[in-house]
Design an enzyme around this catalytic site. Sequence first.
Site, PDB file in Angstrom:
ATOM      1  N   HIS A 104       0.932  -1.124   0.029  1.00 51.87           N
ATOM      2  CA  HIS A 104      -0.034   0.097   0.164  1.00 51.87           C
ATOM      3  C   HIS A 104       0.984   1.266   0.009  1.00 51.87           C
ATOM      4  O   HIS A 104       0.678   2.226  -1.005  1.00 51.87           O
ATOM      5  CB  HIS A 104      -0.949  -0.059   1.372  1.00 51.87           C
ATOM      6  N   GLU A 105       1.908   1.307   0.805  1.00 51.79           N
ATOM      7  CA  GLU A 105       2.752   2.355   0.850  1.00 51.79           C
ATOM      8  C   GLU A 105       3.594   2.537  -0.399  1.00 51.79           C
ATOM      9  O   GLU A 105       3.906   3.426  -0.923  1.00 51.79           O
ATOM     10  CB  GLU A 105       3.700   2.304   2.024  1.00 51.79           C
ATOM     11  N   HIS A 108       1.605   4.418  -2.976  1.00 53.88           N
ATOM     12  CA  HIS A 108       1.780   5.840  -2.677  1.00 53.88           C
ATOM     13  C   HIS A 108       2.961   6.219  -3.509  1.00 53.88           C
ATOM     14  O   HIS A 108       2.799   7.387  -4.152  1.00 53.88           O
ATOM     15  CB  HIS A 108       1.830   6.333  -1.357  1.00 53.88           C
TER      16      HIS A 108
END
Length: 228
Positions: A104-105, A108
């Site tokens: 998920h990071e 980004h």
Amino acid sequence: MVRYGYGFDYAYLLIIIVSVALGALAQAYIRSAYKKWSHVGATMGKTGAQVAREMLDAQGASAVGITSVAGHLTDYYDPRDNCLHLSQENFGGGSVASVAVACHEAGHAVQTAHGYAFGRIRTALVPVVNFTQRAWSVLFLLGIVMNFSGLTSLAIVCFAFSVLFQIVTLPVEIDASRRAVRYLSTVGGGIDERGARSVLTAAALTYVAAALISVMQLVYLLARSNRR
């Protein structure tokens, strides 16, 4: 007795109760989902940092660094140093939950590398919101004490920037999760995809709750301003 100025009234008490309840439920859900999937090993047999590294390299963000930070679920991507900062349990852990959060990071970072529109808007709002978050409550109190509606109106405008930031954050977080789940569906097994979707959906609901709380507070402030 209800006060019809800017005092503490039943409507605001209700907002506080709803806000606390929403926040608590959202946090309980993410803790439960993370705990469940932290006991399930990812099929890749790699750590969160390793899978995130592979995702970054595969999606054009190989320049992004990865480091570990202390704390529980303290993971974040910082575009200022172009680095993923993963909590130790997700940096070195090989569970489905660890891999999901790490990817998920990484999502980004991929957003930044590809110039994702909502990500650019969110980044542009950061310095503005950093100021308005500190200023709005001071302006609001001064407006009440001085009985100056101009200051209270300015305070509400400042608070509105925080609400806008919360709303813009939603598509940024959802898109990062979508990228993570899609990547894991291609490199992992079905359990990796299901677990990642569960953990990241729970995480997204915390942002939904925060945005909803902010909108309720803004509506309250606008209603009180108009009534006065």
